[in-house]
Design an enzyme around this catalytic site. Structure first.
Site, PDB file in Angstrom:
ATOM      1  N   ASP A   1      17.983  20.142  23.116  1.00  0.00           N
ATOM      2  CA  ASP A   1      16.829  20.701  23.833  1.00  0.00           C
ATOM      3  C   ASP A   1      15.527  20.485  23.070  1.00  0.00           C
ATOM      4  OD1 ASP A   1      18.462  21.666  25.873  1.00  0.00           O
ATOM      5  OD2 ASP A   1      18.785  23.578  24.885  1.00  0.00           O
TER       6      ASP A   1
ATOM      7  N   ARG B   1      17.832  35.951  17.142  1.00  0.00           N
ATOM      8  CA  ARG B   1      16.634  35.565  17.883  1.00  0.00           C
ATOM      9  C   ARG B   1      15.397  36.390  17.534  1.00  0.00           C
ATOM     10  NH1 ARG B   1      19.132  31.514  17.815  1.00  0.00           N
ATOM     11  NH2 ARG B   1      19.986  30.454  19.636  1.00  0.00           N
TER      12      ARG B   1
ATOM     13  N   SER C   1      27.437  23.266  24.199  1.00  0.00           N
ATOM     14  CA  SER C   1      26.236  23.984  23.798  1.00  0.00           C
ATOM     15  C   SER C   1      26.655  24.946  22.686  1.00  0.00           C
ATOM     16  CB  SER C   1      25.655  24.757  24.982  1.00  0.00           C
ATOM     17  OG  SER C   1      24.542  25.522  24.579  1.00  0.00           O
TER      18      SER C   1
ATOM     19  N   ASP D   1      18.558  33.968  25.763  1.00  0.00           N
ATOM     20  CA  ASP D   1      17.668  33.735  24.628  1.00  0.00           C
ATOM     21  C   ASP D   1      16.195  33.681  25.016  1.00  0.00           C
ATOM     22  OD1 ASP D   1      19.594  33.809  22.714  1.00  0.00           O
ATOM     23  OD2 ASP D   1      19.820  31.644  22.518  1.00  0.00           O
TER      24      ASP D   1
END
Length: 409
Positions: free
Chosen positions: A21, A101, A182, A130
């Site tokens: 990404d 995060r 992922s 996220d």
């Protein structure tokens, strides 16, 4: 929602992992935001091998510079340990991505302010959790900062199309179409999503070389058990096998021991914040051991009412963390409650690790509320006649209700 003025965006701080990404986001930003300057920021939360060659790659794909922030101690001390002390578990998930995060987002904001950036960009999809975790943390520290989320803007619809974009822009990738899980990795866990795991009928390929990265399948674990001891002070791990060390180093050592013995592999279908169910396989070897040890120690140190109340709030705590609400008054208030409960959670725990199992092998504390003298089936000073009066009082409402019901039949 106020539309973003692209003409005002001259400098962007990008949350950069070097994965699929974020690798394609750098050229995409320059193409779609007036050739803006892109400053890549990687928060090191223990994904060490993924940081190799990152600066070279970021600059080669168009970034002006790369910051690698060492957040490992902060991540453990300020996020993992408070969550572990709370006993917070979200649907069997030990919150490995969820706790990382807000820590990373705080670092992003620090760099963005230092660099005078106009926006912060992340590579989270519009389907995931996220995006919420990053953006709520950014709003807490920089409420006026513009946020760019390419997945909510671009025409790319799948990871397959991302790979095609990368190939067209000569962006090197460490993945291919066959191994394109992922993943999210840090010192606490590794998650796997996508590909064959999207079909809940498929068994994960635990024994296939390269699938598990933090350990082995219980099938491949040693035939002899491994013993490990942990010392805690006020709920915080302070020593392993008698050796004092930081909580971070204890987790790293437990990862090694747990991984070798096939500990901490979880296959779950979880309820995402955005409403859908999603399947993931998580590896959390050290964390699983740490949670179990802490739970054992609390069992002898906490009184009944405190323990039960703590078990109730642990669900709320887990939901707050999972839902990106770390920087909220409620989470802080719950942490204050948890810290109070941990004042006497000090002692020693011994565990036996064997083929995916964590077996209790002993626990003790100077603050233990367990009394062998009282609980014994042998002779003691406990007067068993006392229970009759207790039962009469405890059962009085039931007796009164029964008498009244009998009169009114």
């Amino acid at each position: 929602m106020k539309a973003l003025n692209k003409d005002s965006i001259k400098k962007v701080v990008l949350a950069y992992s070097g994965g699929l990404d974020t690798s394609i986001i750098i050229p995409w930003l320059k193409e779609n935001y007036n050739n803006c300057e892109v400053i890549a920021v990687s928060g090191n939360v223990g994904q060490n091998d993924e940081l190799e060659g990152l600066e070279e790659k970021a600059i080669a794909t168009g970034a002006s510079k790369l910051y690698i922030l060492d957040l490992t101690e902060e991540y453990v001390d300020d996020y993992i340990i408070p969550t572990m002390k709370a006993g917070a578990v979200y649907e069997d998930y030990l919150l490995g991505t969820s706790t990382a995060r807000p820590c990373i987002a705080k670092g992003l904001v620090d760099v963005a302010i230092k660099e005078g950036a106009d926006a912060i960009c992340h590579g989270c999809t519009g389907k995931g959790n996220d995006q919420v975790r990053f953006e709520l943390a950014i709003k807490h520290f920089a409420p006026e900062m513009a946020i760019i989320a390419p997945w909510r803007e671009w025409d790319i619809k799948s990871r397959e199309e991302e790979i095609e974009y990368a190939e067209a822009h000569n962006i090197p990738l460490k993945i291919n179409r066959e191994t394109n899980y992922s993943k999210d990795k840090n010192l606490w866990h590794l998650s796997h999503e996508g590909l064959d795991l999207e079909d809940t009928n498929n068994e994960p390929t635990y024994e296939k070389k390269g699938f598990l990265e933090m350990g082995v399948s219980p099938i491949d674990a040693p035939d002899e058990p491994t013993y490990v001891t942990l010392d805690f002070e006020q709920g915080v791990p302070v020593a392993i096998d008698g050796e004092k060390m930081s909580a971070k180093n204890i987790i790293l050592k437990l990862n090694e021991l747990g991984g070798k013995n096939g500990i901490g592999i979880t296959d779950i279908v979880e309820n995402r914040l955005v409403g859908m169910k999603c399947r993931g396989v998580y590896e959390t070897p050290g964390g699983t051991i740490l949670y179990k040890a802490h739970e054992m120690l609390e069992a002898i140190c906490l009184d009944k009412m405190t323990m039960h109340e703590k078990q109730r709030i642990s669900i709320t705590f887990a939901e707050l963390v999972y839902n990106g609400q770390w920087f909220t008054p409620l989470r802080e208030a719950l942490s204050a409650f948890v810290d109070k409960t941990q004042e006497k959670v000090t002692g020693y725990v011994k565990l036996k690790l064997y083929k995916g199992n964590i077996i209790k092998a002993g626990v003790d504390s100077p603050y233990s509320l367990y009394s062998e003298e009282i609980a014994t089936f042998g002779e003691s000073d406990y007067d068993q006649k006392d229970s009759a009066g207790f039962i009469n009082l405890y059962g009085l409402p039931i007796k009164v209700q029964a008498v009244v019901d009998a009169k009114n039949k």
